[in-house]
Design an enzyme around this catalytic site. Structure first.
Site, PDB file in Angstrom:
ATOM      1  N   ARG A   1       0.838  -1.212   0.000  1.00  0.00           N
ATOM      2  CA  ARG A   1       0.000   0.000   0.000  1.00  0.00           C
ATOM      3  C   ARG A   1       0.867   1.255   0.000  1.00  0.00           C
ATOM      4  NH1 ARG A   1      -5.440   1.934   0.681  1.00  0.00           N
ATOM      5  NH2 ARG A   1      -6.280  -0.157   0.502  1.00  0.00           N
TER       6      ARG A   1
ATOM      7  N   GLU B   1      -9.545   6.261   7.301  1.00  0.00           N
ATOM      8  CA  GLU B   1      -8.103   6.475   7.322  1.00  0.00           C
ATOM      9  C   GLU B   1      -7.599   7.742   6.618  1.00  0.00           C
ATOM     10  OE1 GLU B   1      -7.934   2.411   5.674  1.00  0.00           O
ATOM     11  OE2 GLU B   1      -6.091   2.233   6.831  1.00  0.00           O
TER      12      GLU B   1
HETATM   13  N1  MTE Z   1     -11.825   5.760  14.662  1.00  0.00           N
HETATM   14  C1  MTE Z   1     -11.853   5.489  15.985  1.00  0.00           C
HETATM   15  N2  MTE Z   1     -12.552   6.288  16.799  1.00  0.00           N
HETATM   16  N3  MTE Z   1     -11.178   4.423  16.507  1.00  0.00           N
HETATM   17  C2  MTE Z   1     -10.429   3.578  15.704  1.00  0.00           C
HETATM   18  O1  MTE Z   1      -9.844   2.626  16.195  1.00  0.00           O
HETATM   19  N4  MTE Z   1      -9.656   3.085  13.418  1.00  0.00           N
HETATM   20  C3  MTE Z   1      -9.371   3.631  12.073  1.00  0.00           C
HETATM   21  C4  MTE Z   1     -10.589   4.349  11.517  1.00  0.00           C
HETATM   22  N5  MTE Z   1     -11.151   5.244  12.504  1.00  0.00           N
HETATM   23  C5  MTE Z   1     -10.371   3.862  14.301  1.00  0.00           C
HETATM   24  C6  MTE Z   1     -11.120   4.967  13.823  1.00  0.00           C
HETATM   25  C7  MTE Z   1      -8.952   2.625  11.105  1.00  0.00           C
HETATM   26  S1  MTE Z   1      -7.350   2.119  11.118  1.00  0.00           S
HETATM   27  C8  MTE Z   1      -9.802   2.122  10.152  1.00  0.00           C
HETATM   28  S2  MTE Z   1      -9.267   1.048   8.964  1.00  0.00           S
HETATM   29  C9  MTE Z   1     -11.223   2.494  10.117  1.00  0.00           C
HETATM   30  O2  MTE Z   1     -11.557   3.383  11.187  1.00  0.00           O
HETATM   31  C10 MTE Z   1     -12.050   1.221  10.207  1.00  0.00           C
HETATM   32  O3  MTE Z   1     -13.398   1.463  10.272  1.00  0.00           O
HETATM   33  P1  MTE Z   1     -14.311   1.759   8.987  1.00  0.00           P
HETATM   34  O4  MTE Z   1     -13.882   0.827   7.902  1.00  0.00           O
HETATM   35  O5  MTE Z   1     -15.665   1.492   9.483  1.00  0.00           O
HETATM   36  O6  MTE Z   1     -14.059   3.197   8.635  1.00  0.00           O
HETATM   37 MO1  MOS Z   2      -7.090   0.161   9.552  1.00  0.00          MO
HETATM   38  S1  MOS Z   2      -5.042   0.345   9.584  1.00  0.00           S
HETATM   39  O1  MOS Z   2      -7.079  -0.605   7.956  1.00  0.00           O
HETATM   40  O2  MOS Z   2      -7.290  -1.129  10.626  1.00  0.00           O
END
Ligand code: MTE
Ligand code: MOS
Length: 764
Positions: free
Chosen positions: A315, A718
């Protein structure tokens, strides 16, 4: 009757009140069974060694200790590698590969006893040479996976014929996840040797699979449940399995429930972090700053094992272009093996590191040519009709950056402020300001194609209330409320009629991790498909019952209107039940259009791209090296956002987390391979005081996904993290402002006060 607007509305997180009042249950808050035992683990305190002997007799004799566990006592596989590399044990055997690697575990009547007893182990090592940094690993060709190359055109020829050429490098530091809830698991033995595991994991199916393997049982003997995580950020995508396995093996051996919660320092020492990268570049460009040819070399610290390093390093390569057209390009990636903890997923999954590389290149070109970096950024943006093929040969059709950047440039007053800052710096010898404008383009989909699948399970009960389940997990990002909105919208019922339930491998099987920002895209589609199946049956039923055509039946505002008849949704559900209609359905979704061939590094790995841009203004103190963010303006394309309230929270949080990565969070090992930044005393995450003083976050109103994603929304989890690159770039300008204003400071990340001071003193 007005339609209920369940999507595209500002709706509070379902657990917000529970989070702040302490009523949200995390694994460690659950009532403990009366026969619960607690365990803890002992680790290697050397970075690389043969284990000559391990004497646990004093541990076993400590009052309150029930038993110990070593690799030998694991009935099935002693293995936690997620990608079938078979390179990482639950408990080390005769070889330890990093300081902090789990070696044994202790089961006791209390957590305090287990932790005390651990210290009594007597372990003899024969130390081996350890590789502790990327440079040494590169020199020794110490790799966890083979190097990879991504190539388009002929970069060598392009470089040698370019009128201008620059070479340089930047080191990007690691990052500790610092989820507020640390790793935790509780295993409860059930009938016939089955196991229920309650854990804090982004990937319940993988925990289920690995626990089953460790017990030597089929997958159906293990059920894993996750109600929510107190933050994960990628740190619980693979890292939860090890602790779940230790509790499950103990529970299996004793027939009693077992819990393990990691202490913060041990969590930081023994679980993986963001990969630090050494990025080298060689770029050729014309006099306007247009890139003609480029070569990148990524050297990636993977730690002792592959874990997710393959796709993460991939990535990074996929994002080494960020938003820019690179005509002749070669990206080489080395996946370095070091005697440090195995690094893992972290928000952005390698993307941020790849983007820091190209943004650094753009800054270098701009400084070299004496141009505003924004000008160089814009001139290099992917074109709309031409100059729009990526280094992996995907044609970009959804680029909105030209328009979005113009909007942000105007709303942030960028041009005037850049001039004001230059004027300010002329009269301010100690406090210097800088400003930078950086875009982000982030590919949405798992690059491993088969992971792009999701499923859901929806029940309508006879009172019309709905039970919602899907394979996604809640880590604070608001996935559950968004999916509930989607289902409530489909049935046109009030949101509080939909019950959000814990993710459970017994309800929805074979799921992917909630990761790659695709949680809503995929689970939203699956849940809607399930709801539509039920809706279709209800329509069929109503059409017969009221003798109206199916096309005359509408679901609206908690009612179903059939021609001139009208019935409440609840009543219809009850009548359908009495009419022997199934009110339960599964839904499935697989992301369309994506394919990728790693052999030729070409294809369409992403369904679409999420875009955004940020302008950050910073201030540095040239005497102390401290920096702060005075103002940040963000414009983010969330498509047609399912829930702007949640999405703005994600943008703010992601940006601040990115700013922490790039300025204050420093992962530092000493020359023995001991992590010295293993507590908040030495590892500084941003607090509310580190937020930009002025923080203007906007969802781009023109946004609409041109792909048919759920309600035309775009992922948001992200990409906003990468908008923080503007902060690092602005700090560079502030430092340069103190100097001659033409040389790009050699500032790595994180830009800690020490790093800033070093730059200032090195270059004057
Ligand atoms: N937001 C919060 N509050 N806590 C988290 O652990 N993880 C992030 C993001 N936002 C996270 C977060 C990561 S690494 C990812 S991949 C995405 O949330 C995953 O959730 P989604 O696919 O529902 O956006
Ligand atoms: Mo998020 S780094 O793809 O869990």
């Amino acid at each position: 009757m007005p339609e209920i607007r369940n999507v595209h509305s500002f709706i509070t997180h379902d657990s917000a009140r529970k989070h702040v009042s302490g009523k949200a249950y995390y694994v460690d808050d659950l009532p403990e069974p009366s026969n619960l035992l607690h365990c803890y683990f002992g680790t290697s305190d050397v970075a690389h060694a043969r284990v000559l002997s391990m004497d646990l007799s004093a541990v076993e004799h400590y009052p309150g200790v029930v038993r110990t566990l070593t690799a030998r006592d694991i009935p099935g596989d002693n293995e936690i590698s997620p990608m079938h590399n078979f390179d990482e044990p639950v408990l080390a055997t005769d070889l330890v590969q990093f300081a902090g690697q789990p070696l044994f575990a202790v089961l006791a009547e209390s957590r305090a006893i287990a932790r005390q007893a651990v210290k009594l182990a007597k372990i003899e090592y024969e130390e081996l040479p350890a590789i502790l940094d990327i440079e040494t690993a590169l020199k020794d060709q110490s790799f966890v996976l083979d190097p990879q190359v991504m190539k388009q055109g002929d970069s060598q020829v392009a470089l040698s014929t370019s009128p201008n050429r620059l070479q340089g490098k930047i080191f990007t530091g690691g990052q500790e996840h610092f989820y507020l809830e640390g790793q935790v698991s509780m295993s409860l033995p059930k009938e016939d040797g089955d196991m229920l595991v309650l854990t804090s994991s982004q990937h319940p199916s993988e925990v289920q699979h690995l626990v089953a393997r460790s017990l030597g049982k089929p997958i159906n003997a293990v059920t894993v449940e996750v109600r929510r995580m107190g933050g994960a950020f990628g740190g619980k995508e693979t890292q939860a399995a090890q602790w779940a396995i230790i509790t499950a093996v103990f529970a299996n051996a004793t027939g009693r429930p077992v819990k393990l919660r990691l202490d913060r320092d041990d969590d930081m020492r023994s679980t993986g972090k963001r990969h630090d990268f050494l990025i080298q570049y060689d770029v050729g460009f014309d006099d306007e700053g247009r890139i003609l040819g480029i070569e990148f070399e990524h050297a990636v610290r993977c730690g002792i094992s592959a874990d997710l390093s393959g796709p993460i390093a991939d990535r990074a390569m996929f994002h080494s272009d960020n938003a820019y057209y690179l005509p002749d390009v070669t990206v080489t990636s080395y996946r370095c093996k070091t005697n440090t903890v195995s690094n893992t997923a972290f928000r952005g999954f390698g993307g941020p590191q790849g983007m820091v590389g190209i943004e650094r290149v753009i800054d270098a070109i701009a400084y070299q040519l004496g141009k505003d970096p924004l000008e160089v950024r814009v001139i290099n943006l992917y074109g709309l009709k031409e100059r729009n093929v990526t280094p992996y040969k995907m044609t970009i059709k959804d680029n909105v950056l030209h328009s979005l950047i113009a909007d942000l440039k105007e709303s942030s007053n960028y041009t005037a402020r850049r001039q004001q800052i230059a004027a300010f710096n002329q009269n301010s010898p100690v406090i210097r300001r800088g400003i930078a404008f950086t875009p982000a383009k982030f590919g949405i989909s798992f690059t491993t194609t088969f992971l792009n699948q999701a499923a859901a399970l929806v029940h309508v009960y006879k009172d019309g209330s709905v039970h919602l389940n899907h394979g996604g997990t809640e880590m604070g990002q608001g996935l559950m409320i968004k999916i509930a909105q989607i289902v409530a919208d489909e049935f046109q019922i009030d949101l509080d009629r939909v019950k959000i339930t814990a993710t459970n491998t017994g309800k929805v099987p074979n799921t992917s991790a909630t990761a790659a920002s695709s949680g809503t895209d995929m689970n939203g589609m699956a849940a809607r498909a399930a709801a539509r199946k039920i809706k279709k049956r209800l329509i069929m039923f109503a059409s017969k019952k009221f003798r109206v055509d199916k096309s005359d039946i509408r679901f609206i505002n908690n009612h179903v209107v059939a021609g001139e008849f009208e019935i409440s949704f609840a009543k219809l559900a009850e009548q359908a039940w009495m009419g022997r209609i199934s009110l339960s359905a599964t839904g499935f979704y697989r992301t369309p259009k994506i394919h990728y061939d790693p052999e030729t590094s070409s294809g369409r790995p992403f369904l679409y791209f999420a875009y955004g841009a940020a302008v950050s203004e910073v201030e540095i103190d040239c005497l102390t090296g401290e920096s702060r963010i005075i103002r940040t303006d963000i414009l983010y394309d969330a498509g047609k956002s399912v829930n702007p309230a949640i999405d703005i929270g994600q943008i703010e949080g992601g940006f601040v987390q990115g700013a922490g990565w790039l300025t204050s969070e420093e992962v530092w090992w000493d020359n023995q391979g001991h992590l010295r930044t293993h507590a908040p005393s030495t590892y500084k995450i941003p607090t509310c005081g580190d937020m930009p003083e002025i923080f203007n976050v906007q969802i781009w109103q023109k946004g609409r996904n041109r792909e048919k994603t759920i309600h035309r929304s775009k992922a948001v989890g992200e990409p906003p993290l990468m908008l923080a690159i503007s902060v690092h770039s602005a700090i560079n300008l502030a430092i340069a402002g103190k100097l001659n204003g033409e040389t790009l400071p050699s500032l790595d990340t994180p830009a800690t006060p020490e790093a800033i001071l070093n730059c200032l003193s090195a270059d004057t």
